[in-house]
Design a protein around this motif. Structure first.
Motif, PDB file in Angstrom:
ATOM      1  N   GLY A  96       0.821  -1.208   0.000  1.00  9.00           N
ATOM      2  CA  GLY A  96       0.000   0.000   0.000  1.00  9.00           C
ATOM      3  C   GLY A  96       0.849   1.250   0.000  1.00  9.00           C
ATOM      4  O   GLY A  96       1.971   1.251   0.507  1.00  9.00           O
ATOM      5  N   THR A  97       0.323   2.304  -0.601  1.00  8.71           N
ATOM      6  CA  THR A  97       1.015   3.584  -0.591  1.00  8.71           C
ATOM      7  C   THR A  97      -0.012   4.708  -0.725  1.00  8.71           C
ATOM      8  O   THR A  97      -1.054   4.531  -1.351  1.00  8.71           O
ATOM      9  CB  THR A  97       2.068   3.662  -1.725  1.00  8.71           C
ATOM     10  OG1 THR A  97       2.824   4.859  -1.599  1.00  8.71           O
ATOM     11  CG2 THR A  97       1.445   3.622  -3.098  1.00  8.71           C
ATOM     12  N   ALA A  98       0.291   5.810  -0.087  1.00  8.12           N
ATOM     13  CA  ALA A  98      -0.530   7.013  -0.200  1.00  8.12           C
ATOM     14  C   ALA A  98       0.414   8.198  -0.329  1.00  8.12           C
ATOM     15  O   ALA A  98       1.361   8.325   0.446  1.00  8.12           O
ATOM     16  CB  ALA A  98      -1.418   7.184   1.025  1.00  8.12           C
ATOM     17  N   SER A  99       0.180   9.024  -1.329  1.00  2.22           N
ATOM     18  CA  SER A  99       1.061  10.151  -1.583  1.00  2.22           C
ATOM     19  C   SER A  99       0.319  11.460  -1.362  1.00  2.22           C
ATOM     20  O   SER A  99      -0.840  11.598  -1.751  1.00  2.22           O
ATOM     21  CB  SER A  99       1.579  10.112  -3.020  1.00  2.22           C
ATOM     22  OG  SER A  99       2.296   8.932  -3.240  1.00  2.22           O
ATOM     23  N   GLY A 100       1.022  12.382  -0.757  1.00  2.00           N
ATOM     24  CA  GLY A 100       0.489  13.717  -0.556  1.00  2.00           C
ATOM     25  C   GLY A 100       1.368  14.732  -1.251  1.00  2.00           C
ATOM     26  O   GLY A 100       2.248  14.387  -2.038  1.00  2.00           O
ATOM     27  N   ASP A 101       1.162  15.981  -0.927  1.00  2.00           N
ATOM     28  CA  ASP A 101       1.919  17.064  -1.546  1.00  2.00           C
ATOM     29  C   ASP A 101       3.385  17.044  -1.111  1.00  2.00           C
ATOM     30  O   ASP A 101       4.275  17.190  -1.933  1.00  2.00           O
ATOM     31  CB  ASP A 101       1.256  18.392  -1.169  1.00  2.00           C
ATOM     32  CG  ASP A 101       1.623  19.509  -2.106  1.00  2.00           C
ATOM     33  OD1 ASP A 101       1.953  19.214  -3.273  1.00  2.00           O
ATOM     34  OD2 ASP A 101       1.569  20.675  -1.677  1.00  2.00           O
ATOM     35  N   GLN A 102       3.642  16.841   0.176  1.00  2.00           N
ATOM     36  CA  GLN A 102       4.998  16.929   0.704  1.00  2.00           C
ATOM     37  C   GLN A 102       5.518  15.618   1.296  1.00  2.00           C
ATOM     38  O   GLN A 102       6.687  15.507   1.601  1.00  2.00           O
ATOM     39  CB  GLN A 102       5.060  18.006   1.797  1.00  2.00           C
ATOM     40  CG  GLN A 102       4.713  19.389   1.319  1.00  2.00           C
ATOM     41  CD  GLN A 102       5.725  19.917   0.328  1.00  2.00           C
ATOM     42  OE1 GLN A 102       6.917  19.765   0.524  1.00  2.00           O
ATOM     43  NE2 GLN A 102       5.257  20.515  -0.748  1.00  2.00           N
ATOM     44  N   GLU A 103       4.639  14.653   1.510  1.00  2.00           N
ATOM     45  CA  GLU A 103       5.097  13.404   2.115  1.00  2.00           C
ATOM     46  C   GLU A 103       4.279  12.240   1.600  1.00  2.00           C
ATOM     47  O   GLU A 103       3.265  12.412   0.937  1.00  2.00           O
ATOM     48  CB  GLU A 103       5.047  13.462   3.638  1.00  2.00           C
ATOM     49  CG  GLU A 103       3.704  13.642   4.256  1.00  2.00           C
ATOM     50  CD  GLU A 103       3.766  13.645   5.770  1.00  2.00           C
ATOM     51  OE1 GLU A 103       2.876  13.036   6.380  1.00  2.00           O
ATOM     52  OE2 GLU A 103       4.699  14.232   6.345  1.00  2.00           O
ATOM     53  N   LYS A 104       4.788  11.033   1.915  1.00  2.00           N
ATOM     54  CA  LYS A 104       4.058   9.838   1.521  1.00  2.00           C
ATOM     55  C   LYS A 104       4.100   8.810   2.634  1.00  2.00           C
ATOM     56  O   LYS A 104       4.919   8.896   3.555  1.00  2.00           O
ATOM     57  CB  LYS A 104       4.597   9.250   0.225  1.00  2.00           C
ATOM     58  CG  LYS A 104       5.968   8.614   0.294  1.00  2.00           C
ATOM     59  CD  LYS A 104       6.309   8.033  -1.071  1.00  2.00           C
ATOM     60  CE  LYS A 104       7.695   7.446  -1.128  1.00  2.00           C
ATOM     61  NZ  LYS A 104       7.969   6.859  -2.444  1.00  2.00           N
ATOM     62  N   GLU A 105       3.198   7.845   2.505  1.00  2.00           N
ATOM     63  CA  GLU A 105       3.112   6.753   3.458  1.00  2.00           C
ATOM     64  C   GLU A 105       3.168   5.456   2.654  1.00  2.00           C
ATOM     65  O   GLU A 105       2.496   5.327   1.626  1.00  2.00           O
ATOM     66  CB  GLU A 105       1.801   6.846   4.228  1.00  2.00           C
ATOM     67  CG  GLU A 105       1.600   5.752   5.235  1.00  2.00           C
ATOM     68  CD  GLU A 105       0.350   5.962   6.062  1.00  2.00           C
ATOM     69  OE1 GLU A 105       0.208   7.047   6.664  1.00  2.00           O
ATOM     70  OE2 GLU A 105      -0.487   5.054   6.079  1.00  2.00           O
ATOM     71  N   VAL A 106       3.987   4.521   3.119  1.00  2.00           N
ATOM     72  CA  VAL A 106       4.148   3.246   2.432  1.00  2.00           C
ATOM     73  C   VAL A 106       3.946   2.129   3.450  1.00  2.00           C
ATOM     74  O   VAL A 106       4.521   2.167   4.540  1.00  2.00           O
ATOM     75  CB  VAL A 106       5.551   3.135   1.792  1.00  2.00           C
ATOM     76  CG1 VAL A 106       5.739   1.790   1.129  1.00  2.00           C
ATOM     77  CG2 VAL A 106       5.784   4.263   0.794  1.00  2.00           C
ATOM     78  N   ASP A 107       3.123   1.154   3.092  1.00  2.00           N
ATOM     79  CA  ASP A 107       2.888  -0.011   3.935  1.00  2.00           C
ATOM     80  C   ASP A 107       3.628  -1.206   3.350  1.00  2.00           C
ATOM     81  O   ASP A 107       3.502  -1.495   2.150  1.00  2.00           O
ATOM     82  CB  ASP A 107       1.390  -0.312   4.023  1.00  2.00           C
ATOM     83  CG  ASP A 107       0.639   0.784   4.741  1.00  2.00           C
ATOM     84  OD1 ASP A 107       1.119   1.229   5.811  1.00  2.00           O
ATOM     85  OD2 ASP A 107      -0.429   1.197   4.255  1.00  2.00           O
TER      86      ASP A 107
END
Length: 114
Positions: A96-107
């Motif tokens: 899983g991954t979620a991207s934002g403007d300045q940061e991201k989250e990776v599972d």
């Protein structure tokens, strides 16, 4: 700076994962700090912050007793560097991954490299 959160891991596996990252990058945790089990029926979540640098020390493949669920959260470059360090030491399955403007989250799911 990036946050690493571990779930679904034994205390020993959590210490192994943090040990690999501590070898590679500066962290907010003292060197003698190891994950501690908490009493009760709740699932443990261990977290630490790391400051990835361009010059990191890679580690050899490291065995785990089971699988570990990992969430990396922070700036794009920091998360990518943490991912590289984990990928050098463990078999990594990104789910899983979620991207934002300045940061991201990776599972991720970590297991022992075969």
């Amino acid at each position: 700076m990036a946050t690493v959160s571990l779930t679904g891991a034994s205390q020993e596996d959590a210490a192994t994962v943090f040990g690999v990252l501590r070898t590679a990058f500066p962290t907010d945790r003292p060197s003698g700090d190891v994950p501690q089990e908490q009493p009760g029926d709740r699932s443990a979540v261990w977290s630490a912050e790391f400051e990835p640098t361009q010059e990191w020390i890679p580690t050899d493949p490291t065995p785990l007793e089971g699988q570990v669920s990992v969430t990396l959260q922070g700036g794009y470059v920091a998360v990518d560097q943490l991912f590289e360090a984990l990928n050098a030491a463990f078999a990594v399955d990104q789910w899983g991954t979620a991207s934002g403007d300045q940061e991201k989250e990776v599972d991720l799911r970590l297991t022992t490299k075969r």
